[in-house]
Design a protein around this motif. Structure first.
Motif, PDB file in Angstrom:
ATOM      1  N   GLU A  36       0.846  -1.194   0.000  1.00 53.37           N
ATOM      2  CA  GLU A  36       0.000   0.000   0.000  1.00 53.37           C
ATOM      3  C   GLU A  36       0.881   1.243   0.000  1.00 53.37           C
ATOM      4  N   ARG A  37       0.669   2.083  -0.991  1.00 57.94           N
ATOM      5  CA  ARG A  37       1.525   3.265  -1.156  1.00 57.94           C
ATOM      6  C   ARG A  37       1.249   4.340  -0.106  1.00 57.94           C
ATOM      7  N   ASP A  38       0.034   4.373   0.452  1.00 56.66           N
ATOM      8  CA  ASP A  38      -0.298   5.387   1.447  1.00 56.66           C
ATOM      9  C   ASP A  38      -1.191   4.793   2.522  1.00 56.66           C
ATOM     10  N   SER A  80       4.172  -0.501   3.844  1.00 55.94           N
ATOM     11  CA  SER A  80       3.977   0.852   3.346  1.00 55.94           C
ATOM     12  C   SER A  80       5.045   1.118   2.306  1.00 55.94           C
ATOM     13  N   ASN A  81       4.681   0.932   1.038  1.00 59.60           N
ATOM     14  CA  ASN A  81       5.640   1.045  -0.047  1.00 59.60           C
ATOM     15  C   ASN A  81       4.848   1.184  -1.337  1.00 59.60           C
ATOM     16  N   GLU A  82       5.505   1.150  -2.453  1.00 58.56           N
ATOM     17  CA  GLU A  82       4.813   1.306  -3.730  1.00 58.56           C
ATOM     18  C   GLU A  82       5.471   0.430  -4.782  1.00 58.56           C
ATOM     19  N   LYS A 133       9.355   0.874  -4.626  1.00 61.61           N
ATOM     20  CA  LYS A 133       9.935   2.213  -4.697  1.00 61.61           C
ATOM     21  C   LYS A 133      11.225   2.302  -3.899  1.00 61.61           C
ATOM     22  N   SER A 135      -5.439  -1.682  -7.240  1.00 58.42           N
ATOM     23  CA  SER A 135      -4.958  -0.321  -7.025  1.00 58.42           C
ATOM     24  C   SER A 135      -5.950   0.764  -7.406  1.00 58.42           C
ATOM     25  N   ARG A 145      -5.779   3.981  -9.777  1.00 57.66           N
ATOM     26  CA  ARG A 145      -4.457   3.856 -10.392  1.00 57.66           C
ATOM     27  C   ARG A 145      -4.292   2.530 -11.136  1.00 57.66           C
ATOM     28  N   THR A 190      -0.861   0.525 -12.888  1.00 60.20           N
ATOM     29  CA  THR A 190      -0.332  -0.764 -12.452  1.00 60.20           C
ATOM     30  C   THR A 190      -0.321  -1.762 -13.607  1.00 60.20           C
TER      31      THR A 190
END
Length: 430
Positions: free
Chosen positions: A70-72, A212-214, A233, A247, A250, A254
């Protein structure tokens, strides 16, 4: 505003629907995965990713390791957190009706579905219903056709003439209305944040790893038939057996990482909450005005409005800019015309969110890609994804485990219909 609870290692934060209300639970995720290889990597940890993760973790036939990226993890601008938190059975396809019927059972029996976990709340649905108002005979015919589909699927939808509407809901102005459609059984508001939090926590309790990453890139095998790894990321390269695209708005970004074009794009939707000087005497159904604006009961003399006006273009993934003129010039005049008692109101909050709009046929896109076989879609819900998450997460977990859907046949939504040019249009898109 956030505050850490050291006892549970979670963070409580407010969400756009009520700036003074403490709600969503944000776990403190690690930034880097514990392993370099996973059986399933889920790209996106909002409601669809969380539902899939739970049903995988709960399936005794699935023995693999699951990573959710999850990016955020504040989820502030996700569709999950900017939703109206409602569910309905008034769809134009029987499959969508049955999907929502499972969602209703899932919400009302959440603790049973999550096997009695003590942190799972007892929930209900505030069934004030959806009220579709038709101002043309053409739209009325659409409501009649959808009503027949809903009745066949077991929904309690009622068609109402203007006098019948006035008898039960005397606050509407109905001079231009031809027909109404409403269902007050398992249709209305539910605590979506509580469901989301419970799914996420329960899946983590069963061993699902969230970071917590992307995901910023994917690598395929030489033939392009399989995604072999995802790149984060932070630089880590994670090998994967299967990849789930969860996603949200987005989703097309992806998909392009695997060389796939996907007809899903972010569309901006505005929401407002206002307080009425004279609240209505009964709950306001989520009313879909012929203009497309919708307004519903929010509690305590407040009401929530959602809409877009004019052209509906694709927007940037990070475009949540507000157009403050829309309230005075567009939204409020429509509300006050339809419900004259709302001429005296006070605006309390405003926000913008995104629909993950499937421009092909406004329905979910699921299942594997026709060429990249281990790339699984869970996309394009076009504004009704929150209520569909339980059934879609369950179905995706079944596909990942068995290569087929078992509890409910969702194959009509498989990606294969897109290259084949076979849309299954959902007419009831708000």
């Amino acid at each position: 505003m956030s505050v850490i609870d050291s006892q549970t290692d979670i963070c409580f934060h407010t969400w756009p629907g009520d700036k003074n209300k403490v709600g969503a639970i944000k776990p403190v995720f690690a930034n880097v995965p514990a392993r370099s290889s996973y059986d399933v990597v889920i790209v996106g940890g909002a409601i669809m990713g969380a539902a899939t993760a739970w049903f995988l973790a709960d399936n005794p036939d699935f023995q693999g390791r699951v990573l959710v990226v999850e990016r955020d993890p504040s989820y502030e601008n996700t569709s999950t957190m900017t939703t109206t938190s409602c569910m309905r059975q008034q769809f134009s396809t029987g499959l969508n009706v049955r999907i929502s019927q499972f969602a209703a059972d899932f919400v009302k029996n959440l603790r049973r579905h999550l096997h009695g976990a003590e942190y799972v709340p007892d929930l209900s649905i505030r069934s004030f219903g959806y009220m579709y108002l038709a101002d043309t005979e053409e739209f009325a015919e659409t409501l009649r056709a959808s009503h027949a589909v809903q009745q066949q699927a077991g929904a309690a939808t009622r068609l109402m003439t203007p006098p019948e509407i006035a008898q039960e809901y005397p606050f509407y102005a109905l001079d231009d209305i031809v027909l109404g459609s409403i269902n007050t059984v398992d249709e209305g508001f539910f605590d979506a944040t509580a469901v989301f939090d419970a799914l996420r926590r329960a899946s983590r309790d069963r061993g699902v790893e969230y970071v917590s990453n992307e995901v910023v890139a994917m690598s395929c095998n030489p033939t392009g038939a399989k995604v072999e790894s995802v790149t984060l990321k932070s630089g880590e390269i994670i090998a994967c057996g299967q990849v789930v695209n969860a996603s949200g708005p987005r989703a097309d970004r992806t998909a392009r990482m695997a060389g796939i074009e996907l007809p899903v794009e972010p569309r901006k939707r505005y929401s407002w909450i206002f307080k009425a000087e004279k609240p209505l005497e009964v709950d306001l159904p989520l009313t879909i005005d012929p203009s497309g604006l919708h307004v519903r009961e929010n509690g305590g003399g407040t009401y929530q409005v959602g809409a877009h006006f004019g052209p509906d273009p694709r927007v940037d993934y990070d475009d949540f800019t507000l157009d403050h003129s829309l309230w005075e010039s567009e939204a409020w005049p429509i509300i006050a015309t339809r419900i004259p008692q709302f001429e005296a109101i006070r605006l309390q909050s405003t926000w913008a969110g995104h629909y993950a709009m499937n421009t092909f046929d406004h329905n979910a896109i699921m299942g594997p890609h026709d060429l990249v076989e281990n790339f699984i879609f869970l996309n394009g819900f076009s504004g009704h994804g929150l209520q569909q998450a339980p059934a879609m997460g369950r179905g995706t977990a079944e596909w990942l485990t068995y290569g087929e859907y078992r509890a409910l046949d969702l194959s009509a939504f498989n990606y294969a219909r897109i290259p084949a040019g076979n849309p299954i249009m959902e007419k009831a898109v708000i």
